[in-house]
Each structure stands twice: as structure tokens, then as C-alpha cells.
Design a protein around this motif. Structure first.
Motif, short mmCIF file in Angstrom:
data_model
loop_
_atom_site.label_atom_id
_atom_site.label_comp_id
_atom_site.label_asym_id
_atom_site.label_seq_id
_atom_site.Cartn_x
_atom_site.Cartn_y
_atom_site.Cartn_z
N THR A 121 -3.19 1.85 14.57
CA THR A 121 -3.85 0.56 14.35
C THR A 121 -2.96 -0.73 14.37
OG1 THR A 121 -5.39 1.70 12.85
CG2 THR A 121 -5.61 -0.58 12.77
N GLN A 135 -6.99 -7.50 6.63
CA GLN A 135 -7.24 -8.21 5.19
C GLN A 135 -5.83 -7.85 4.60
OE1 GLN A 135 -10.51 -5.41 4.44
NE2 GLN A 135 -12.07 -7.20 4.63
N GLN A 136 -5.35 -6.71 4.70
CA GLN A 136 -4.00 -6.40 4.04
C GLN A 136 -2.87 -7.46 4.48
OE1 GLN A 136 -3.67 -4.14 1.62
NE2 GLN A 136 -6.02 -4.30 1.38
N ILE A 196 -2.39 4.23 10.39
CA ILE A 196 -2.22 2.95 10.42
C ILE A 196 -1.34 2.66 11.30
CG2 ILE A 196 -1.16 1.07 9.10
CD1 ILE A 196 -3.78 1.98 7.77
N ASN A 246 0.90 -1.22 0.00
CA ASN A 246 0.10 -0.06 -0.09
C ASN A 246 0.87 1.18 0.02
OD1 ASN A 246 -3.01 -0.89 0.70
ND2 ASN A 246 -1.67 -2.08 2.08
N ASN A 292 -9.97 8.24 1.94
CA ASN A 292 -9.61 7.25 3.36
C ASN A 292 -8.97 8.42 4.42
OD1 ASN A 292 -10.04 4.96 2.08
ND2 ASN A 292 -7.94 4.97 0.93
N ASN A 316 -12.07 1.61 12.84
CA ASN A 316 -12.28 1.41 11.28
C ASN A 316 -11.32 0.93 10.50
OD1 ASN A 316 -14.87 2.71 11.82
ND2 ASN A 316 -14.29 4.61 11.64
N ASN A 317 -9.98 0.87 11.16
CA ASN A 317 -8.89 0.55 10.08
C ASN A 317 -8.49 -0.80 10.30
OD1 ASN A 317 -8.30 2.69 8.40
ND2 ASN A 317 -7.39 3.85 9.97
N LEU A 368 -9.29 -3.39 7.80
CA LEU A 368 -8.59 -3.22 6.79
C LEU A 368 -7.07 -3.69 6.88
CD1 LEU A 368 -7.75 -1.70 4.06
CD2 LEU A 368 -7.13 0.21 5.64
N ASP A 406 -2.35 6.45 -0.16
CA ASP A 406 -3.60 5.96 0.06
C ASP A 406 -4.09 6.09 1.58
OD1 ASP A 406 -5.70 4.99 -1.40
OD2 ASP A 406 -4.95 3.06 -2.14
N TYR A 407 -3.16 5.24 2.32
CA TYR A 407 -3.79 5.49 3.99
C TYR A 407 -2.36 5.97 4.46
CZ TYR A 407 -6.40 1.70 1.78
OH TYR A 407 -7.53 1.10 1.17
#
Length: 325
Positions: free
Chosen positions: A107, A149-150, A104, A94, A281, A142-143, A146, A98-99
Motif C-alpha cells: 500500500t 489517515q495514519q 502495508i 502502529n 485486520n 482497502n488499506n 487507513l 495490528d497491521y
């Protein structure tokens, strides 16, 4: 066992060139997706270059280190190591555009607390964050999915801390080194720095642990070469031993080259990122808020105010909002 783990199979790479290629690929993918009106010959006038993304991530790794160090209650080393693994893995696939790493990062640490069974509630966790803690909680939760998943749900991490303990016990048992416990401070210093490198994406935890032990012994003006070759790996063939020695040499070289990014340069990059990041995002953007309104009832909608949230890194004033200080 590391040798049969997802970490070994999916998240250990051949060399730094492969890592650079992955990071450049996802940098270019972001620009291709969001840069339709950009001069194709000078995209980095608007977007971050891979080098700029790398410098930004180095700065946020320092924020993560300080945040974990000052966390209350005191955070176990395993949580810190796991958080760094997650952070580095996420940004292989990533872009920071984007993020944003400020979101991140928190998180990664929160998920690492869960996986390593360091039992802190979200309330206890965000109590370590300056600014609006309700907003911090919303961003982290919320992250979280995500992030998992990543990471392809490969959440179990093999850190070098356990192998270090094994080496120290073995040194006490089979080596004549006096007072091996004096190696601990040098080992801890080395491992703190090693997570600021890509070593955990390139080498086995046992190799990193051995590099830390040998580094500390060298600082204490002790030589453990004979222990390694004549005791620890006495049954290893010359080829295997040569591979191990080269791995240790490269890990120590990576740590030796660790440098803090120039803060003024990072500030320029952060301002540039504010202009080119994906607003879908960005929790403070109208696009993001509108999207959340479409998927959540008003009563469940995340905090949408303008108050700022920052990692409590004792003097580091990087804020978790779109405009960096």
C-alpha cells in the motif's frame, strides 16, 4: 521548502531514543488491548517484543527495496524514497501485530506512485505481484485510506535526490574535483542503504545528500573537506558547521551499521506473529470477512479465497497470507 514542511514539523525527530520510545509505546498498547489473559510478567512469550518487531520491519524493508528495484515499468527513485518514508512513519504509531507489514508495504508503494505522479493503474501495479492479483488489489485499496489517515494526510515528501543534484552541479561549478559524475554510483549505493536506516526520520534531506556525496568521494579517494568548509559553508558560523559535520558523521555511521536480519530468526518471528496478530485486520480471517460482509453488498465483497499473494522480489518467497513460507 523542507524547513517549513510537515515533514520537518511533524516527522523529524530528535534522536533514535525518541523513535524507540514511540515504537515501544505502541507495542505495549497493543499488548494491553489484546493481552487480557496473558501473564503480565512474560507477555513476550505470546506477543512480539519491540526488538522482534524491529527485525521483522527490517526484513520487509528489504522486500520493499527488491520489489521497487524489479518493478515494471522502472520506478523513479523519488517513488522509492517516498514509499520508505510512509512505511517508517506508519510503524512509528502502529504495531506490526495490528497491521501486518506485508500488506502495508504494498500500500505504501502504491500510494507513493500516486503522490509522486508515477502513473500506473492498480492493474499495472498488481501485475508486479505474484499470486492472486484480484486479492492483492483488494488488500491495497482497502488499506489506502487507513494509510493516509495514519500519516495525517502529510503526503508530500522531501527526498535527498534533488539536493544531491544540486551538490553535483555546485561541485562542477566551484570545485576542482575532476569528473564529479564518477561520484554517482557511490551516491546511489549510499542512498539505497540509507532508507534501510532511520536517517530519514532524523535528518534533513540536504544533510543525507551531503553525507552521500562525501561518502562517495571518500570511496573515490577524494577529499571534499575544503569544499564543504571553504566554499559550501564559508559563511556558516562554527556552531552551525559543527552541527552539520556531526549530522553527516551520524548518517554515515547509521549506513555503515546496516545489516540484514538473520532469516531463520525472522521466520520464527513471522510464525509468532501469525498467532498474535489482530485477526480483525487479517484479510484471510473469518472475523475480517464477516465484518466486510456487514459493510458491503455481497457483489462488492473483497476476494475471500485462500490463494496466496506475494511480492515479486525475485527469489524472496515471503507471501502475503497469514502463514509465512
Amino acid at each position: 521548502m523542507f524547513s517549513t514542511s510537515t515533514q520537518r514539523k511533524f516527522w523529524t525527530f530528535s534522536d533514535e531514543t525518541e523513535l524507540a520510545r514511540l515504537r515501544e509505546k505502541h507495542n505495549l498498547q497493543y499488548i494491553s488491548k489484546h493481552g487480557s489473559n496473558t501473564d503480565e510478567y512474560q507477555p513476550y512469550n505470546i506477543f512480539l517484543s519491540p526488538e522482534e518487531e524491529g527485525l521483522l520491519l527490517k526484513q520487509y524493508e528489504l522486500h520493499m527495496k527488491e520489489f521497487c528495484k524489479r518493478f515494471s515499468p522502472p520506478m523513479p527513485k523519488g517513488v522509492v524514497g517516498t514509499a520508505f518514508h510512509y512505511f517508517k512513519r506508519f510503524y512509528l504509531y502502529n504495531s506490526t501485530m495490528d497491521y501486518h507489514p506485508k500488506e502495508i508495504l504494498a500500500t505504501c508503494v502504491y500510494l507513493a506512485c500516486k503522490v509522486e505522479e508515477f502513473n500506473v493503474s492498480i492493474g499495472q501495479f498488481v501485475a508486479n505481484i505474484k499470486g492472486d492479483r484480484e486479492k492483492a488489489s483488494d488488500i491495497i485499496l482497502n488499506n489506502e485510506l487507513l494509510l493516509m489517515q495514519q500519516l495525517n494526510y502529510h503526503l508530500t515528501i522531501h527526498n535527498p535526490f534533488r539536493p544531491v543534484e544540486g551538490f553535483l552541479i555546485d561541485i562542477k561549478t566551484r570545485c576542482t574535483l575532476p569528473n564529479p559524475e564518477r561520484l554517482r554510483s557511490g551516491i546511489d549505493e549510499f542512498l539505497e542503504k540509507v532508507f534501510l536506516t532511520d536517517a530519514c526520520l532524523l535528518y534533513a534531506p540536504s544533510q543525507i545528500a551531503l553525507a552521500a556525496v562525501l561518502h562517495s568521494a571518500s570511496k573515490e579517494q577524494e577529499n571534499l573537506d575544503s569544499y564543504v568548509t571553504e566554499i559550501l559553508f564559508i559563511d556558516a558560523g562554527p556552531d552551525k558547521l559543527a552541527i552539520l559535520i556531526e549530522a553527516v558523521r551520524k548518517i554515515r555511521s547509521l549506513v555503515k551499521m546496516v545489516e540484514n536480519p538473520v532469516r531463520e530468526r525472522v521466520k520464527i518471528i513471522e510464525k509468532k506473529l501469525d498467532r498474535c496478530r489482530n485477526q480483525e485486520n487479517n484479510p484471510d480471517s473469518e472475523i475480517y470477512k464477516r465484518r466486510m460482509r456487514e459493510t458491503l453488498d455481497e457483489d462488492d465483497m473483497p476476494y475471500s479465497g485462500t490463494s496466496r499473494m506475494s511480492l515479486d522480489t525475485s527469489g524472496v518467497t515471503q507471501v502475503l497470507s497469514p502463514s509465512a513460507s
